[in-house]
Write an enzyme that holds these catalytic residues in place. Structure first.
Site, PDB file in Angstrom:
ATOM      1  N   ARG A  18      13.672   4.172  12.109  1.00 46.38           N
ATOM      2  CA  ARG A  18      12.394   4.886  12.187  1.00 46.38           C
ATOM      3  C   ARG A  18      11.598   4.457  13.423  1.00 46.38           C
ATOM      4  NH1 ARG A  18       9.671   4.704   6.449  1.00 46.38           N
ATOM      5  NH2 ARG A  18       8.433   6.352   7.451  1.00 46.38           N
ATOM      6  N   ASN A  47       8.147  -5.620  -1.476  1.00 50.47           N
ATOM      7  CA  ASN A  47       8.097  -4.524  -0.514  1.00 50.47           C
ATOM      8  C   ASN A  47       6.655  -4.486  -0.007  1.00 50.47           C
ATOM      9  OD1 ASN A  47       7.995  -2.230   0.998  1.00 50.47           O
ATOM     10  ND2 ASN A  47       9.028  -0.916  -0.500  1.00 50.47           N
ATOM     11  N   ARG A  54       5.083  10.861  -2.389  1.00 54.48           N
ATOM     12  CA  ARG A  54       4.819  10.596  -0.977  1.00 54.48           C
ATOM     13  C   ARG A  54       6.101  10.748  -0.166  1.00 54.48           C
ATOM     14  NH1 ARG A  54       5.022   4.456   1.104  1.00 54.48           N
ATOM     15  NH2 ARG A  54       4.210   4.833   3.188  1.00 54.48           N
ATOM     16  N   PRO A  67       0.788  -1.226   0.000  1.00 53.24           N
ATOM     17  CA  PRO A  67       0.000   0.000   0.000  1.00 53.24           C
ATOM     18  C   PRO A  67       0.826   1.285   0.000  1.00 53.24           C
ATOM     19  CG  PRO A  67      -0.106  -1.088   2.140  1.00 53.24           C
ATOM     20  CD  PRO A  67       0.548  -2.046   1.187  1.00 53.24           C
ATOM     21  N   ASN A  68       0.290   2.257  -0.698  1.00 51.28           N
ATOM     22  CA  ASN A  68       0.830   3.628  -0.795  1.00 51.28           C
ATOM     23  C   ASN A  68       2.050   3.739  -1.695  1.00 51.28           C
ATOM     24  OD1 ASN A  68      -1.072   4.843   1.113  1.00 51.28           O
ATOM     25  ND2 ASN A  68      -0.053   3.540   2.607  1.00 51.28           N
ATOM     26  N   ALA A  73       3.313  -1.079   4.518  1.00 55.21           N
ATOM     27  CA  ALA A  73       2.782  -1.166   5.893  1.00 55.21           C
ATOM     28  C   ALA A  73       2.309  -2.574   6.252  1.00 55.21           C
ATOM     29  CB  ALA A  73       1.653  -0.160   6.068  1.00 55.21           C
ATOM     30  N   HIS A 108      12.825  -2.855   1.689  1.00 55.82           N
ATOM     31  CA  HIS A 108      12.289  -1.584   2.169  1.00 55.82           C
ATOM     32  C   HIS A 108      13.178  -0.469   1.642  1.00 55.82           C
ATOM     33  CE1 HIS A 108       9.513  -3.687   4.675  1.00 55.82           C
ATOM     34  NE2 HIS A 108      10.510  -4.452   5.073  1.00 55.82           N
ATOM     35  N   TYR A 110      11.354   8.632   0.931  1.00 58.14           N
ATOM     36  CA  TYR A 110      11.297   7.596  -0.113  1.00 58.14           C
ATOM     37  C   TYR A 110      11.889   8.027  -1.458  1.00 58.14           C
ATOM     38  CZ  TYR A 110       8.173   5.448   3.279  1.00 58.14           C
ATOM     39  OH  TYR A 110       7.649   4.901   4.417  1.00 58.14           O
ATOM     40  N   GLU A 131      12.798  -9.558   0.920  1.00 57.61           N
ATOM     41  CA  GLU A 131      12.004  -8.435   1.455  1.00 57.61           C
ATOM     42  C   GLU A 131      12.798  -7.148   1.256  1.00 57.61           C
ATOM     43  OE1 GLU A 131      11.111  -9.064   5.592  1.00 57.61           O
ATOM     44  OE2 GLU A 131      10.480  -6.975   5.913  1.00 57.61           O
TER      45      GLU A 131
HETATM   46  C1  DQA Z   1       8.483   0.790   3.526  1.00 57.63           C
HETATM   47  C2  DQA Z   1       8.606   0.983   5.046  1.00 57.63           C
HETATM   48  C3  DQA Z   1       7.263   0.705   5.725  1.00 57.63           C
HETATM   49  O1  DQA Z   1       7.403   0.877   7.137  1.00 57.63           O
HETATM   50  C4  DQA Z   1       6.226   1.697   5.240  1.00 57.63           C
HETATM   51  O2  DQA Z   1       4.962   1.395   5.818  1.00 57.63           O
HETATM   52  C5  DQA Z   1       6.138   1.761   3.765  1.00 57.63           C
HETATM   53  C6  DQA Z   1       7.357   1.641   2.950  1.00 57.63           C
HETATM   54  C7  DQA Z   1       9.766   1.160   2.783  1.00 57.63           C
HETATM   55  O3  DQA Z   1       9.866   0.828   1.613  1.00 57.63           O
HETATM   56  O4  DQA Z   1      10.662   1.800   3.356  1.00 57.63           O
HETATM   57  O5  DQA Z   1       5.078   2.007   3.209  1.00 57.63           O
HETATM   58  O6  DQA Z   1       8.217  -0.584   3.269  1.00 57.63           O
END
Ligand code: DQA
Length: 150
Positions: free
Chosen positions: A108, A75, A19, A11-12, A78, A101, A24, A99
Protein backbone atom coordinates in the site's frame (compact mmCIF):
# COMPACT_ATOMS: atom_id res chain seq x y z
CA UNK A 1 3.66 -17.17 32.75
CA UNK A 2 0.16 -15.74 32.64
CA UNK A 3 -2.08 -17.35 30.00
CA UNK A 4 -4.05 -14.13 29.61
CA UNK A 5 -3.56 -12.41 26.25
CA UNK A 6 -4.67 -8.87 25.41
CA UNK A 7 -5.94 -8.41 21.84
CA UNK A 8 -5.86 -4.67 21.13
CA UNK A 9 -7.29 -2.79 18.18
CA UNK A 10 -6.64 0.79 17.19
CA UNK A 11 -8.66 3.49 15.46
CA UNK A 12 -11.39 2.83 12.89
CA UNK A 13 -11.34 -0.93 13.47
CA UNK A 14 -14.77 -0.55 15.12
CA UNK A 15 -15.98 -0.09 11.52
CA UNK A 16 -14.49 -3.37 10.33
CA UNK A 17 -16.87 -5.00 7.83
CA UNK A 18 -18.25 -1.63 6.73
CA UNK A 19 -14.99 0.24 6.19
CA UNK A 20 -13.30 -0.27 2.80
CA UNK A 21 -14.40 -3.93 2.60
CA UNK A 22 -12.35 -4.36 -0.57
CA UNK A 23 -9.27 -3.90 1.65
CA UNK A 24 -10.37 -5.15 5.08
CA UNK A 25 -13.08 -7.69 4.22
CA UNK A 26 -16.67 -8.06 5.38
CA UNK A 27 -16.15 -9.61 8.79
CA UNK A 28 -16.97 -7.35 11.72
CA UNK A 29 -14.77 -6.85 14.75
CA UNK A 30 -17.34 -8.83 16.76
CA UNK A 31 -16.82 -11.74 14.32
CA UNK A 32 -13.06 -11.44 14.82
CA UNK A 33 -13.48 -11.39 18.59
CA UNK A 34 -15.63 -14.54 18.49
CA UNK A 35 -13.02 -16.37 16.39
CA UNK A 36 -10.21 -15.19 18.65
CA UNK A 37 -12.11 -16.50 21.70
CA UNK A 38 -12.61 -19.90 20.03
CA UNK A 39 -8.93 -20.27 19.10
CA UNK A 40 -7.76 -18.99 22.49
CA UNK A 41 -10.00 -21.44 24.33
CA UNK A 42 -8.61 -24.37 22.32
CA UNK A 43 -5.09 -23.22 23.26
CA UNK A 44 -5.95 -22.82 26.94
CA UNK A 45 -5.64 -19.02 26.83
CA UNK A 46 -7.95 -16.33 28.18
CA UNK A 47 -8.28 -13.14 26.18
CA UNK A 48 -9.22 -9.54 26.80
CA UNK A 49 -10.36 -8.00 23.51
CA UNK A 50 -10.48 -4.20 23.18
CA UNK A 51 -10.80 -1.53 20.52
CA UNK A 52 -10.41 2.22 20.81
CA UNK A 53 -10.14 5.27 18.62
CA UNK A 54 -8.23 7.01 21.43
CA UNK A 55 -4.50 6.59 21.72
CA UNK A 56 -4.48 6.94 25.53
CA UNK A 57 -6.90 4.02 25.93
CA UNK A 58 -4.59 1.73 23.94
CA UNK A 59 -1.71 2.88 26.16
CA UNK A 60 -3.73 2.31 29.35
CA UNK A 61 -4.60 -1.24 28.24
CA UNK A 62 -0.92 -1.95 27.55
CA UNK A 63 -0.15 -0.73 31.08
CA UNK A 64 -2.86 -3.03 32.44
CA UNK A 65 -1.43 -5.91 30.41
CA UNK A 66 2.00 -5.26 32.02
CA UNK A 67 0.56 -6.33 35.36
CA UNK A 68 -1.47 -9.36 34.34
CA UNK A 69 -0.89 -10.61 30.78
CA UNK A 70 1.50 -13.10 29.21
CA UNK A 71 1.23 -11.62 25.71
CA UNK A 72 -0.25 -8.91 23.51
CA UNK A 73 -1.64 -9.22 19.98
CA UNK A 74 -2.08 -5.71 18.64
CA UNK A 75 -3.42 -4.18 15.47
CA UNK A 76 -2.50 -0.55 16.17
CA UNK A 77 -4.15 0.52 12.87
CA UNK A 78 -3.08 4.07 11.94
CA UNK A 79 -1.21 4.47 15.28
CA UNK A 80 1.26 1.95 13.82
CA UNK A 81 2.64 4.66 11.60
CA UNK A 82 2.45 7.61 13.99
CA UNK A 83 2.69 6.64 17.63
CA UNK A 84 5.93 6.77 19.56
CA UNK A 85 3.70 6.67 22.66
CA UNK A 86 2.28 3.24 21.77
CA UNK A 87 5.83 2.02 21.06
CA UNK A 88 7.04 3.37 24.41
CA UNK A 89 4.16 1.63 26.20
CA UNK A 90 4.92 -1.68 24.47
CA UNK A 91 8.57 -1.28 25.48
CA UNK A 92 7.43 -1.48 29.12
CA UNK A 93 5.82 -4.89 28.48
CA UNK A 94 8.07 -7.88 29.19
CA UNK A 95 6.27 -10.65 27.28
CA UNK A 96 5.58 -11.47 23.61
CA UNK A 97 4.06 -8.80 21.39
CA UNK A 98 2.64 -9.73 17.98
CA UNK A 99 1.76 -6.94 15.54
CA UNK A 100 -1.11 -7.73 13.18
CA UNK A 101 -2.32 -5.95 10.07
CA UNK A 102 -5.30 -7.24 8.14
CA UNK A 103 -4.03 -5.79 4.87
CA UNK A 104 -0.55 -6.16 3.42
CA UNK A 105 0.68 -2.72 4.40
CA UNK A 106 3.78 -3.17 2.22
CA UNK A 107 1.63 -3.33 -0.91
CA UNK A 108 0.00 0.00 0.00
CA UNK A 109 0.99 3.66 0.33
CA UNK A 110 4.60 4.37 1.35
CA UNK A 111 3.51 5.95 4.67
CA UNK A 112 2.17 2.53 5.73
CA UNK A 113 5.55 0.86 5.20
CA UNK A 114 7.01 2.27 8.39
CA UNK A 115 5.87 0.94 11.75
CA UNK A 116 6.99 2.29 15.12
CA UNK A 117 5.45 -0.79 16.73
CA UNK A 118 7.66 -3.14 14.69
CA UNK A 119 10.66 -1.84 16.66
CA UNK A 120 9.21 -3.77 19.61
CA UNK A 121 7.11 -6.55 18.05
CA UNK A 122 8.43 -10.10 18.28
CA UNK A 123 6.56 -10.89 15.06
CA UNK A 124 4.60 -9.01 12.42
CA UNK A 125 1.71 -10.54 10.48
CA UNK A 126 0.37 -8.56 7.53
CA UNK A 127 -1.87 -9.43 4.62
CA UNK A 128 -3.49 -12.57 6.05
CA UNK A 129 -6.84 -10.84 6.49
CA UNK A 130 -8.50 -11.30 9.86
CA UNK A 131 -6.87 -14.74 10.10
CA UNK A 132 -3.80 -12.75 11.15
CA UNK A 133 -5.31 -12.33 14.62
CA UNK A 134 -5.70 -16.10 14.98
CA UNK A 135 -2.13 -16.68 13.80
CA UNK A 136 -0.99 -14.06 16.31
CA UNK A 137 -2.78 -15.81 19.16
CA UNK A 138 -1.29 -19.17 18.11
CA UNK A 139 2.18 -17.63 18.10
CA UNK A 140 1.71 -16.11 21.56
CA UNK A 141 0.53 -19.49 22.85
CA UNK A 142 3.66 -21.15 21.44
CA UNK A 143 5.93 -18.53 23.00
CA UNK A 144 4.17 -18.77 26.39
CA UNK A 145 4.48 -22.58 26.28
CA UNK A 146 8.18 -22.35 25.36
CA UNK A 147 8.74 -19.85 28.19
CA UNK A 148 6.97 -22.14 30.64
CA UNK A 149 9.25 -25.04 29.65
CA UNK A 150 12.48 -23.09 30.19
C1 DQA B 1 -4.21 -1.73 9.29
C2 DQA B 1 -3.29 -1.02 8.29
C3 DQA B 1 -3.06 0.44 8.72
O1 DQA B 1 -2.20 1.07 7.78
C4 DQA B 1 -4.38 1.18 8.71
O2 DQA B 1 -4.19 2.51 9.17
C5 DQA B 1 -5.44 0.50 9.49
C6 DQA B 1 -5.52 -0.97 9.48
C7 DQA B 1 -4.55 -3.15 8.86
O3 DQA B 1 -5.08 -3.89 9.68
O4 DQA B 1 -4.33 -3.53 7.70
O5 DQA B 1 -6.30 1.13 10.07
O6 DQA B 1 -3.53 -1.81 10.54
Amino acid sequence: MSRLVFVLNGPNLNLLGKRQPEIYGRETLADVEAECRKVAKDLGLDIRFHQSNREYEIIDWIHEAREIAGGIVINPAAFTHTSVAVLDALNTFDHPVIEVHISNVHKREAFRHHSYVSLRADAVIAGCGTQGYLLGIQRVARLIDQGARK
